[in-house]
Write a protein that holds these residues in place. Structure first.
Motif, short mmCIF file in Angstrom:
data_model
loop_
_atom_site.label_atom_id
_atom_site.label_comp_id
_atom_site.label_asym_id
_atom_site.label_seq_id
_atom_site.Cartn_x
_atom_site.Cartn_y
_atom_site.Cartn_z
N ASN A 38 -107.12 -102.29 56.51
CA ASN A 38 -106.01 -103.15 56.93
C ASN A 38 -104.67 -102.51 56.56
O ASN A 38 -103.76 -103.17 56.05
CB ASN A 38 -106.12 -104.55 56.32
N ALA A 39 -104.59 -101.20 56.81
CA ALA A 39 -103.39 -100.46 56.47
C ALA A 39 -102.17 -101.03 57.17
O ALA A 39 -102.24 -101.51 58.30
CB ALA A 39 -103.56 -98.99 56.86
N ARG A 40 -101.04 -100.97 56.48
CA ARG A 40 -99.80 -101.45 57.07
C ARG A 40 -99.43 -100.54 58.24
O ARG A 40 -99.50 -99.33 58.15
CB ARG A 40 -98.69 -101.42 56.01
N ARG A 41 -99.02 -101.11 59.33
CA ARG A 41 -98.71 -100.34 60.52
C ARG A 41 -97.43 -100.85 61.17
O ARG A 41 -97.07 -102.03 61.06
CB ARG A 41 -99.86 -100.40 61.52
N ALA A 42 -96.74 -99.95 61.85
CA ALA A 42 -95.50 -100.27 62.53
C ALA A 42 -95.74 -100.32 64.03
O ALA A 42 -96.44 -99.47 64.58
CB ALA A 42 -94.44 -99.23 62.20
N ARG A 43 -95.15 -101.30 64.68
CA ARG A 43 -95.22 -101.39 66.14
C ARG A 43 -94.02 -100.65 66.72
O ARG A 43 -92.88 -100.90 66.35
CB ARG A 43 -95.22 -102.85 66.59
N VAL A 44 -94.30 -99.73 67.63
CA VAL A 44 -93.24 -98.90 68.21
C VAL A 44 -92.37 -99.75 69.14
O VAL A 44 -92.87 -100.53 69.95
CB VAL A 44 -93.85 -97.72 68.99
N ARG A 45 -91.05 -99.57 69.00
CA ARG A 45 -90.09 -100.36 69.78
C ARG A 45 -89.51 -99.54 70.93
O ARG A 45 -89.55 -98.32 70.92
CB ARG A 45 -88.95 -100.83 68.87
N GLY A 46 -88.95 -100.24 71.90
CA GLY A 46 -88.18 -99.59 72.95
C GLY A 46 -88.88 -99.38 74.27
O GLY A 46 -88.26 -98.90 75.22
N LEU A 47 -90.14 -99.74 74.39
CA LEU A 47 -90.85 -99.56 75.65
C LEU A 47 -90.49 -100.66 76.63
O LEU A 47 -90.19 -101.79 76.23
CB LEU A 47 -92.36 -99.55 75.41
N PRO A 48 -90.53 -100.37 77.94
CA PRO A 48 -90.16 -101.39 78.92
C PRO A 48 -91.08 -102.60 78.91
O PRO A 48 -90.69 -103.69 79.33
CB PRO A 48 -90.24 -100.65 80.26
N CYS A 49 -92.30 -102.42 78.40
CA CYS A 49 -93.21 -103.56 78.37
C CYS A 49 -92.80 -104.58 77.31
O CYS A 49 -93.40 -105.65 77.23
CB CYS A 49 -94.65 -103.09 78.13
N ASP A 50 -91.80 -104.25 76.47
CA ASP A 50 -91.27 -105.25 75.54
C ASP A 50 -90.55 -106.37 76.29
O ASP A 50 -90.38 -107.47 75.77
CB ASP A 50 -90.28 -104.61 74.56
N ASP A 51 -90.09 -106.06 77.51
CA ASP A 51 -89.41 -107.06 78.33
C ASP A 51 -90.45 -107.97 78.96
O ASP A 51 -91.32 -107.52 79.71
CB ASP A 51 -88.60 -106.35 79.42
#
Length: 360
Positions: free
Chosen positions: A72-85
């Motif tokens: 259950n390692a801490r992980r970061a979600r990558v930002r900036g992709l168009p699918c965030d919209d």
């Protein structure tokens, strides 16, 4: 009767003595539990150094798998992709690449049955934001005058470097690719001392080790011509291994190691003096090829082709493999009882691989 009893006693004693004297057989490696699990279908997987990135649908998660990493390692979600919209639809990750300090991904946006659009996005580790690199390219079958558009972009990663270049777009039903070559190939380099290099002629990228580039020449139609060439990062040609034109034409990606060049082709993996047929999912690190065959993780030494099974993986709908300083990582997509997809990432330490097949 006494002689029979004596014989039985001697047999038991000898058996016990042999059991004590014989060395115990080494236990087969056991796959540890998953480091982490995310909901969604597996779309891409990559590693570099201690970083590992996994893409599910249109989400990318990055974490480190350094020694001692707990489940259950801490992980970061990558930002900036168009699918965030929330208004953007039809996007999915097509592939992933990691370098020393950056992450690149190719997205595909389906436009119904009539076409698709591709784009490459790049940003800083571990969470971006990612930004569009160049312009989109794609194809449509409802426009016979222009079935394809834009320059396709090829990305390779290795040795901490992410290299990209534009190539003719062969998507769609067309005999004339868009974005023809103009006599030189410009290659952008992220993670290298120099930001870009230029090579004479029309080439596509197959691999890099952070010091050299593996190039495949393109013909006038933008298709592989069967000629391989190695160049340093300043664009100068260097010693190139002999590879058959047919293998070069069929090569999709490759890995460049001190022990030799490994290419992934339409029929399998090709190394210096050996071939593994029917394998498409593999990675290379520390003089060895780690690849998946069925539900087995296998390892092959590049220099002599010695091949062993490392361990058995759980049955999965889809599995991908990547390697970094932490060891080998496997991403496995399974289906839940609710017919939903789930992706788990497993870490196999280098000491486990070394015990099965040491580098020397």
């Amino acid at each position: 009767m006494k002689q029979k009893s004596l014989l039985v006693a001697v047999t038991v004693a000898v058996t016990a003595l042999v059991s004590v004297a014989s060395p115990a057989q080494p236990a087969a490696p056991v796959l540890p539990g998953p480091t982490f699990t995310v909901e969604g279908a597996l779309r891409g997987f990559a590693a570099a150094g201690s970083f590992v990135a996994v893409a599910v649908d249109c989400d990318i998660f990055v974490t480190t798998l350094a020694r001692g990493t707990k489940p259950n390692a801490r992980r970061a979600r990558v930002r900036g992709l168009p699918c965030d919209d929330p208004e953007s639809e039809g996007y999915a990750v097509y592939d992933l690449w990691l370098g020393r300090r950056s992450l690149a991904t190719e997205l595909v946006q389906a436009e119904g049955p009539h076409g698709a659009e591709h784009s490459v996005w790049k940003g800083r580790l571990p969470s971006g934001p990612l930004r569009l690199l160049g312009e989109e390219w794609g194809w449509r079958d409802d426009n016979p005058d222009e079935p394809s558009y834009g320059c396709a972009r090829v990305v390779v990663a290795g040795g901490g470097v992410v290299a990209t270049t534009e190539v003719p777009n062969l998507l769609g039903d067309t005999t004339e690719p868009t974005c023809p070559s103009h006599g030189t190939t410009a290659i952008a380099l992220d993670g290298a001392v120099r930001a870009r290099t230029t090579v004479q002629g029309s080439w596509t990228l197959l691999a890099t080790d952070g010091k050299r580039l593996v190039l495949s020449r393109l013909d006038n139609q933008g298709r592989p011509a069967g000629q391989l060439s190695l160049h340093t990062l300043d664009g100068k040609p260097t010693t190139t291994p002999r590879v058959s034109p047919g293998t070069v034409k069929g090569a999709r990606i490759g890995w460049l190691a001190p022990e030799g060049l490994v290419l992934s082709t339409r029929t399998g993996l090709v190394g210096p003096g050996w071939t593994i047929r029917g394998v498409s999912e593999a990675t290379v690190a520390y003089g060895r090829v780690l690849y998946l065959r069925g539900n087995a993780l296998r390892v092959r030494r590049i220099r002599d082709g010695v091949d062993r099974q490392v361990l058995t993986l759980p049955r999965a709908v889809e599995s991908l493999v990547a390697a970094g300083s932490f060891g080998v990582a496997v991403a496995a997509q399974t289906e839940t009882e609710q017919e939903e997809y789930r992706t788990s990432v497993y870490r196999v330490a280098w000491r486990t691989v070394d015990a099965v097949l040491p580098l020397r």
